[in-house]
Write an enzyme that holds these catalytic residues in place. Sequence first.
Site, PDB file in Angstrom:
ATOM      1  N   ALA A  66       0.801  -1.236   0.000  1.00 23.33           N
ATOM      2  CA  ALA A  66       0.000   0.000   0.000  1.00 23.33           C
ATOM      3  C   ALA A  66       0.828   1.277   0.000  1.00 23.33           C
ATOM      4  O   ALA A  66       0.265   2.372   0.018  1.00 23.33           O
ATOM      5  CB  ALA A  66      -0.990   0.036   1.167  1.00 23.33           C
ATOM      6  N   ALA A  67       2.153   1.183  -0.052  1.00 23.05           N
ATOM      7  CA  ALA A  67       2.966   2.407  -0.079  1.00 23.05           C
ATOM      8  C   ALA A  67       2.625   3.258  -1.296  1.00 23.05           C
ATOM      9  O   ALA A  67       2.516   4.488  -1.204  1.00 23.05           O
ATOM     10  CB  ALA A  67       4.450   2.055  -0.065  1.00 23.05           C
ATOM     11  N   GLY A  68       2.431   2.621  -2.454  1.00 27.18           N
ATOM     12  CA  GLY A  68       2.056   3.358  -3.654  1.00 27.18           C
ATOM     13  C   GLY A  68       0.689   4.000  -3.523  1.00 27.18           C
ATOM     14  O   GLY A  68       0.459   5.112  -4.023  1.00 27.18           O
ATOM     15  N   ASP A  69      -0.226   3.324  -2.847  1.00 31.47           N
ATOM     16  CA  ASP A  69      -1.562   3.883  -2.645  1.00 31.47           C
ATOM     17  C   ASP A  69      -1.507   5.093  -1.715  1.00 31.47           C
ATOM     18  O   ASP A  69      -2.204   6.091  -1.940  1.00 31.47           O
ATOM     19  CB  ASP A  69      -2.503   2.823  -2.064  1.00 31.47           C
ATOM     20  CG  ASP A  69      -2.668   1.635  -2.994  1.00 31.47           C
ATOM     21  OD1 ASP A  69      -2.611   1.836  -4.225  1.00 31.47           O
ATOM     22  OD2 ASP A  69      -2.848   0.510  -2.493  1.00 31.47           O
TER      23      ASP A  69
END
Length: 307
Positions: free
Chosen positions: A251-254
């Site tokens: 979820a880092a990209g989110d």
Amino acid sequence: MDQKKIIVVGSTNMDMVVKTTHIPVPGETVLGGSFFMNPGGKGANQAVAVARLGGDVTFVSKMGNDVFGKQSFQLLVEEGINTAYIVSDDELPSGVALITVDESGQNSIVVAQGANATLIPEDIKQVLHEIEHCTIVLLQLEIPMATVEFLVEFAAAKETTVILNPAPAAQLSDAMLKHIDIITPNESEASILSGIPVTDIESAKQAALAIQKLGVKTVIITLGPQGALILDQSEFQIVPARVVETVDSTAAGDVFNGGLAVALAEGKSIADAVGFACEAAAFSVTRLGAQSSIPYRNELIANTLAI
């Protein structure tokens, strides 16, 4: 704070996560992992990130009428997200993601789309009047491509800013790319879109130029621990990432995309918005899980990261 409305359209999943020493190769069984469930899905993650980082967000998605869907819906309500346009599917189950996380925080993910795969343009026509009056529409690719293309074209016609996070990686039509204001691929996604393998900063610049030539106004390539590369008009900028100990990159990209949307909606410059997004993403990788790792704005301020 002057809140400008952000609409996120995308997927909702229940993440089933195993934390283990290493990601198994085909045919290998790894024992000794720990297991937990966490609400996820790229769309839901980005909506939660927008809400926690201070944005006014409406989320559009499709869930199964099952325990996972009901649980996810309730959690989104508790985050203060406008859920009025979430559709329930009585036939298909909610989406599920099977995630393996290794000791270095890297992950391997398999997604069963479930109801996400049936979010068709007809399902989102009720929210179109909201898009006419919002600041940003944020999209990803865990829903049908026809729905993404429909939304991009509609938002562009209304002069609403479109941010596309092209994940999972897929080929995109030239017609759709011409309507996208900001695209945010990671290295592998940028490689697929441009046809240029991204292995370092220089190759990332070449890939960004190739993507921009397809019609996208601004290209932001996320580079993990190296931060992010911006190509805005003809100018390159590199925004460094904070050095942290990575626990889980899920979820880092989110979180990055949610933070980017919030900062831009507040009127920040593209460079400052990417800086804010990088800080939020860096914070998220220090914690386990998808939505459980997403920081609140006051956490960033308390840790003297970004305001």
